[in-house]
Design a protein around this motif. Sequence first.
Motif, PDB file in Angstrom:
ATOM      1  N   VAL A  74       0.893  -1.197  -0.302  1.00 44.93           N
ATOM      2  CA  VAL A  74       0.128   0.213   0.016  1.00 44.93           C
ATOM      3  C   VAL A  74       0.576   1.669  -0.076  1.00 44.93           C
ATOM      4  CG1 VAL A  74      -1.410   1.002   1.125  1.00 44.93           C
ATOM      5  CG2 VAL A  74      -1.538  -1.238   1.685  1.00 44.93           C
ATOM      6  N   THR A  75       1.782   1.206   1.234  1.00 46.68           N
ATOM      7  CA  THR A  75       2.289   2.422   0.896  1.00 46.68           C
ATOM      8  C   THR A  75       4.215   2.518   0.266  1.00 46.68           C
ATOM      9  OG1 THR A  75       2.529   1.924   3.510  1.00 46.68           O
ATOM     10  CG2 THR A  75       4.023   3.634   2.911  1.00 46.68           C
ATOM     11  N   PHE A  92      -7.590   8.401  19.320  1.00 49.91           N
ATOM     12  CA  PHE A  92      -6.096   7.193  18.925  1.00 49.91           C
ATOM     13  C   PHE A  92      -5.738   7.481  17.577  1.00 49.91           C
ATOM     14  CE2 PHE A  92      -7.942   4.557  22.810  1.00 49.91           C
ATOM     15  CZ  PHE A  92      -6.396   5.645  22.982  1.00 49.91           C
ATOM     16  N   PHE A  93      -6.464   8.038  16.213  1.00 49.92           N
ATOM     17  CA  PHE A  93      -6.113   7.580  15.304  1.00 49.92           C
ATOM     18  C   PHE A  93      -7.501   8.716  14.405  1.00 49.92           C
ATOM     19  CE2 PHE A  93      -5.735   2.931  16.535  1.00 49.92           C
ATOM     20  CZ  PHE A  93      -4.190   3.306  16.364  1.00 49.92           C
ATOM     21  N   GLY A  94      -6.869   9.161  12.817  1.00 50.03           N
ATOM     22  CA  GLY A  94      -7.506  10.299  12.421  1.00 50.03           C
ATOM     23  C   GLY A  94      -6.941  10.200  11.089  1.00 50.03           C
ATOM     24  N   TYR A  95      -7.864  10.139  10.280  1.00 53.23           N
ATOM     25  CA  TYR A  95      -6.865  10.885   8.487  1.00 53.23           C
ATOM     26  C   TYR A  95      -6.062  11.866   8.332  1.00 53.23           C
ATOM     27  CZ  TYR A  95      -9.204   7.226   5.771  1.00 53.23           C
ATOM     28  OH  TYR A  95      -9.703   6.199   4.841  1.00 53.23           O
ATOM     29  N   ARG A  96      -5.258  11.879   7.589  1.00 55.15           N
ATOM     30  CA  ARG A  96      -5.022  13.176   7.663  1.00 55.15           C
ATOM     31  C   ARG A  96      -4.058  12.775   6.122  1.00 55.15           C
ATOM     32  NH1 ARG A  96       0.169  12.894  11.830  1.00 55.15           N
ATOM     33  NH2 ARG A  96       1.294  13.298  10.572  1.00 55.15           N
ATOM     34  N   ILE A  97      -3.568  14.209   5.624  1.00 50.00           N
ATOM     35  CA  ILE A  97      -2.192  14.213   4.665  1.00 50.00           C
ATOM     36  C   ILE A  97      -1.434  14.022   4.367  1.00 50.00           C
ATOM     37  CG2 ILE A  97      -2.184  15.842   2.093  1.00 50.00           C
ATOM     38  CD1 ILE A  97      -5.141  16.692   2.781  1.00 50.00           C
ATOM     39  N   SER A  98      -0.343  13.032   3.873  1.00 47.73           N
ATOM     40  CA  SER A  98       1.111  12.695   3.458  1.00 47.73           C
ATOM     41  C   SER A  98       1.390  13.698   2.426  1.00 47.73           C
ATOM     42  CB  SER A  98       1.045  11.722   3.797  1.00 47.73           C
ATOM     43  OG  SER A  98       0.884  10.994   5.503  1.00 47.73           O
ATOM     44  N   ARG A  99       2.378  14.509   2.865  1.00 49.30           N
ATOM     45  CA  ARG A  99       2.988  14.912   1.344  1.00 49.30           C
ATOM     46  C   ARG A  99       4.929  14.417   1.216  1.00 49.30           C
ATOM     47  NH1 ARG A  99      -0.523  18.922  -0.479  1.00 49.30           N
ATOM     48  NH2 ARG A  99      -2.447  18.956   0.950  1.00 49.30           N
ATOM     49  N   SER A 100       4.818  13.314   2.006  1.00 46.40           N
ATOM     50  CA  SER A 100       6.382  12.777   1.801  1.00 46.40           C
ATOM     51  C   SER A 100       6.208  11.533   1.954  1.00 46.40           C
ATOM     52  CB  SER A 100       7.594  13.469   2.278  1.00 46.40           C
ATOM     53  OG  SER A 100       6.834  13.190   4.256  1.00 46.40           O
ATOM     54  N   GLN A 101       7.470  10.693   1.992  1.00 49.84           N
ATOM     55  CA  GLN A 101       8.224   8.912   2.343  1.00 49.84           C
ATOM     56  C   GLN A 101       7.414   8.873   3.096  1.00 49.84           C
ATOM     57  OE1 GLN A 101       9.732   7.039  -0.693  1.00 49.84           O
ATOM     58  NE2 GLN A 101      11.022   5.791   1.123  1.00 49.84           N
ATOM     59  N   ALA A 144       5.134   6.876   8.039  1.00 54.16           N
ATOM     60  CA  ALA A 144       4.241   7.019   9.429  1.00 54.16           C
ATOM     61  C   ALA A 144       3.343   6.855   9.853  1.00 54.16           C
ATOM     62  CB  ALA A 144       4.610   8.748   9.989  1.00 54.16           C
ATOM     63  N   GLY A 145       2.484   6.770   8.666  1.00 51.68           N
ATOM     64  CA  GLY A 145       0.565   6.028   8.694  1.00 51.68           C
ATOM     65  C   GLY A 145       0.617   4.978   8.253  1.00 51.68           C
ATOM     66  N   ALA A 146       1.511   4.143   8.308  1.00 51.53           N
ATOM     67  CA  ALA A 146       1.290   2.544   8.365  1.00 51.53           C
ATOM     68  C   ALA A 146       0.782   1.649   9.249  1.00 51.53           C
ATOM     69  CB  ALA A 146       2.915   2.342   7.549  1.00 51.53           C
ATOM     70  N   ILE A 170       0.167  12.183  -7.965  1.00 54.75           N
ATOM     71  CA  ILE A 170      -0.377  13.432  -6.764  1.00 54.75           C
ATOM     72  C   ILE A 170       1.059  13.946  -5.726  1.00 54.75           C
ATOM     73  CG2 ILE A 170      -1.750  11.382  -7.239  1.00 54.75           C
ATOM     74  CD1 ILE A 170      -0.334   9.951  -4.176  1.00 54.75           C
ATOM     75  N   ASP A 171      -0.130  14.810  -5.271  1.00 53.51           N
ATOM     76  CA  ASP A 171       0.475  15.849  -4.497  1.00 53.51           C
ATOM     77  C   ASP A 171       0.366  15.367  -2.630  1.00 53.51           C
ATOM     78  OD1 ASP A 171       1.173  17.777  -5.851  1.00 53.51           O
ATOM     79  OD2 ASP A 171      -0.370  18.293  -6.233  1.00 53.51           O
TER      80      ASP A 171
END
Length: 430
Positions: free
Chosen positions: A80-81, A108-117, A122-124, A93-94
């Motif tokens: 996935v990652t 404990f968890f929530g959706y965020r936007i990652s813009r780097s590997q 960190a969200g895996a 994608i950006d």
Amino acid sequence: MKWDGYGQLKPTGPATHRRSEGFTKLCPFSPESANEDQIAAARFPDAPHRDARLGRHISCHVGAASEPPFRKRGSSGGMVTWVAAELMGRGHIDGVLHVHPGEPGQPFFGYRISRSQEDLLAGARSRYHPVHLAEVLDQVRATPGRYAVVGIPCFIKAVHLARAQDPVLAERITHMLGLFCGHMKSARFVESFAWQLGADPDRVRAVEYRLKDANRPANWYTAHLTLDDGATVQNEWFHLADGDWGAGYFQNSACDFCDDVVAETADVSFGDAWVEPYSSDGRGTNVVVVRAPLIQRLIDEGVAQGRLDLHPVDADFVADTQAAGFRQRREGLAYRLTWTRRGIRPVKRVAADATGIGWRRKLVYRTRAAISRNSHRMARLASLTGRPGSYLGWARRAYVVYEGLTYHRGRLAPLFDRVERMMQRGGPER
């Protein structure tokens, strides 16, 4: 979205009234919204519909990312990652919308936007926790760019339905990465972990649902909690009263009416290879179902470059890795649709049908539904009264029934086996 007393997120407000046209077309479980076949046909018109279980797809694979550190940092094979990072690295994608551990003082968890590997890594890992997309979709509306979304089947479907109503989301959300799903859990699952690991639920600060260990089979899940003083507690799921995923403890009720196991509307879907020899490989192994030509090109190039260790498989192989899920959402769903219910009547691609299902299998589905429903009630009562043992005692007794029916083992198994023999012979044993 707001929390209810059972630790589940529910839609609220006037726009979510079930007669509201916008809501009925947006909710992935609404009988008036487009179904998975319709969405997939529009998005992947050239992908063959080879198998009703997997939906439209170009290819299937089993394996893992051999390029470090994806496999090591992921809960399974790291695919996935890897795909998300590849889409970002090549400029398709950006950013990626996916679930991260929460900040201190937040859920404990929530959706965020990652813009780097590094943010992606960190969200895996797997997050069996209620989350929602409302805030992160607002961020997409506010910030131009192209985005990918990672999510379970109903979340991916919900994003498709939102894109159909919102031209900004339709323009900016360009890729969908799906996760195979058994069902959603409530937040009470963490509370139960804490009770059974001897910790105060109020002191839990971080949760790891699947602590990875390359020296142990991948299907030996380990629950791991970090407390407010930095101490940790852990134990394998099979030692927990509610650790059998298939029994349905803390399952969201909507999951009883889902017929999509493999995220059929996603450009590519990922699951765990729950068949041998892969399920015993503690490093983790993915099965991958590809529907979009761009993803197929990325995977083909990754294999050719030695960055991916993937091998082609057929639809039957993928379905076998999720055999229990398909039973629950095909035969089990058909049976559940025959039950008399009040409220919204689901419209599914599976027809209501109870024929050909033996009495024992029907009892499995009835017991699973009862466990799912009553686990919410019993855990809430235990929390309110400060008596966790009342929930745990109930959970263990319920599992004795489920174990005897499903696995033909445990204290009640001889009784169920005897009844089954009696029914096969047409009368009591002598």
